[in-house]
Motif scaffolding. Structure first.
Motif, PDB file in Angstrom:
ATOM      1  N   ALA A   1       1.202  11.363  -7.244  1.00 59.34           N
ATOM      2  CA  ALA A   1       2.351  10.445  -7.153  1.00 59.34           C
ATOM      3  C   ALA A   1       1.963   9.292  -6.280  1.00 59.34           C
ATOM      4  N   THR A   2       1.218   9.281  -5.202  1.00 65.16           N
ATOM      5  CA  THR A   2       0.827   8.200  -4.436  1.00 65.16           C
ATOM      6  C   THR A   2      -0.094   7.370  -5.230  1.00 65.16           C
ATOM      7  N   ASN A   3      -0.974   7.659  -5.934  1.00 59.17           N
ATOM      8  CA  ASN A   3      -2.119   6.871  -6.560  1.00 59.17           C
ATOM      9  C   ASN A   3      -1.094   6.191  -7.817  1.00 59.17           C
ATOM     10  N   ARG A   4      -0.255   6.794  -8.440  1.00 63.45           N
ATOM     11  CA  ARG A   4       0.474   6.155  -9.438  1.00 63.45           C
ATOM     12  C   ARG A   4       1.345   5.072  -8.909  1.00 63.45           C
ATOM     13  N   GLN A   5       1.927   5.373  -7.746  1.00 63.35           N
ATOM     14  CA  GLN A   5       2.805   4.299  -7.017  1.00 63.35           C
ATOM     15  C   GLN A   5       1.758   3.217  -6.471  1.00 63.35           C
ATOM     16  N   GLN A   6       0.463   3.427  -6.016  1.00 59.15           N
ATOM     17  CA  GLN A   6      -0.416   2.435  -5.705  1.00 59.15           C
ATOM     18  C   GLN A   6      -0.737   1.575  -7.110  1.00 59.15           C
ATOM     19  N   LEU A   7      -0.772   2.304  -8.144  1.00 60.01           N
ATOM     20  CA  LEU A   7      -1.201   1.605  -9.426  1.00 60.01           C
ATOM     21  C   LEU A   7      -0.080   0.549  -9.576  1.00 60.01           C
TER      22      LEU A   7
ATOM     23  N   GLU B   1       0.823  -1.129   0.008  1.00 65.12           N
ATOM     24  CA  GLU B   1       0.089  -0.041  -0.065  1.00 65.12           C
ATOM     25  C   GLU B   1       0.707   1.280   0.027  1.00 65.12           C
ATOM     26  N   ALA B   2       0.650   2.135  -0.783  1.00 63.79           N
ATOM     27  CA  ALA B   2       1.340   3.592  -0.901  1.00 63.79           C
ATOM     28  C   ALA B   2       0.680   4.468   0.056  1.00 63.79           C
ATOM     29  N   HIS B   3       1.329   5.053   0.821  1.00 63.19           N
ATOM     30  CA  HIS B   3       1.183   6.134   1.955  1.00 63.19           C
ATOM     31  C   HIS B   3       1.281   7.296   1.617  1.00 63.19           C
ATOM     32  N   TYR B   4       0.032   8.202   1.509  1.00 64.26           N
ATOM     33  CA  TYR B   4       0.136   9.626   1.056  1.00 64.26           C
ATOM     34  C   TYR B   4       0.720  10.422   2.327  1.00 64.26           C
ATOM     35  N   ALA B   5       1.705  11.199   2.134  1.00 59.25           N
ATOM     36  CA  ALA B   5       2.224  12.014   3.094  1.00 59.25           C
ATOM     37  C   ALA B   5       2.261  13.577   2.506  1.00 59.25           C
ATOM     38  N   GLU B   6       1.674  14.611   3.374  1.00 57.94           N
ATOM     39  CA  GLU B   6       1.483  15.886   2.936  1.00 57.94           C
ATOM     40  C   GLU B   6       2.816  16.316   2.777  1.00 57.94           C
TER      41      GLU B   6
END
Length: 297
Positions: A132-138, A47-52
């Motif tokens: 970027a987080t969504n692309r990494q999750q994909l 799982e990719a984790h979004y960080a502000e």
């Protein structure tokens, strides 16, 4: 029974007893065996984790404004020794400094951070970070899907097929050996029952090996070989008892030597104590004589 027949019977009995002993020893171990290869682990979805994005507020503590008043009052109180200035120094240090840091600086910092967070530029950075987080999750999902397909269609079926084949072969081998064991026991019982030349107490591998070695290399029959076997067993038993007695005697001698050393040490200690007591008595006697002569003067 002819000598050659006796040799053949004892040989068959020895072979069957050996076979039974080996099978009874290894069958439990083979039944307990399991497939050696570990089952492949299924893939784990990452799982990719979004960080502000970090907010660089740029706020800095104004050390001159925060500590300046305390420094000025400290300098003035040093030169004038005024109690009022000392009190003012304490007031500025313990009141003004916390007021500046928490009421002014922290408030300014929080307002700046909130302004930056609500700015269009920062919101664009957040949007870019989410993308970027969504692309990494994909990418993670695609890699997981491929790994899961390979696991389900290749790795796990191959493992299960190999394990099933091994278990089938393993069980077949166990059944074969169990049948061999049952057949060997059946043949051995029939051999003993038909020939009756080996008494029950000698129907074991070590005794049969001794008997067979003797009758197959000489003209001795089974009865004579058993007599020699009994004598050899008796000699072995006597040798074992002799060794045990020798070990016991050696242990007793060691214990006696230890006791003698302990007694010698104790006797020496008693002699030393007696000598010390005698010396002490002489010294006290001489001291008393000296005191008496001194008092008579």
């Amino acid at each position: 029974m002819e000598h050659e027949k006796q040799v053949e019977v004892v040989k068959q009995a020895l072979e069957l007893e050996t076979q039974i002993q080996v099978l009874e020893q290894f069958l439990p171990e083979e039944r307990a065996e399991t497939y050696a290869e570990p089952e492949p682990r299924p893939p784990v979805r990452q799982e990719a984790h979004y960080a502000e994005p970090p907010i660089r507020h740029g706020c800095k503590v104004n050390w001159l404004l925060m500590l300046g008043p305390a420094g000025i009052t400290l300098a003035l109180s040093t030169f004038s020794n005024s109690a009022f200035l000392v009190w003012m120094f304490a007031l500025t240090l313990f009141v003004w400094v916390p007021v500046y840091y928490f009421a002014l600086y922290r408030k300014q910092k929080a307002a700046t951070i909130e302004r930056i967070r609500n700015s269009a530029e920062y919101q664009q950075q957040c949007t870019a970070a989410r993308m970027a987080t969504n692309r990494q999750q994909l990418d993670f999902d695609e890699a997981y899907t491929k790994a899961k397909e390979e696991y389900d269609s290749v790795l796990l079926p191959r493992y299960q097929a190999a394990r099933s084949a091994w278990e089938a072969e393993h069980q077949a081998q166990i059944r074969k050996e169990e049948q061999e064991l049952a057949q060997a026991k059946k043949e051995l019982a029939a051999l003993y029952g038909e020939t009756r030349i080996v008494p029950a107490q000698y129907r074991r591998v070590d005794a049969l090996q001794y008997i067979y070695d003797m009758i197959s290399t000489s003209d001795y029959d089974v009865r004579q070989a058993i007599e020699y076997f009994d004598k050899s067993q008796q000699r072995a038993l006597e040798e074992m008892r002799l060794q045990e007695q020798q070990q016991a005697n050696a242990l007793a001698m060691e214990q006696n030597d230890l006791l003698d050393r302990q007694n010698s040490i104790a006797e020496k200690a008693r002699r030393d104590a007696n000598i010390a007591a005698a010396v002490g008595a002489v010294q006290r006697h001489n001291t008393n004589k000296t005191i008496k002569k001194w008092m008579e003067k």
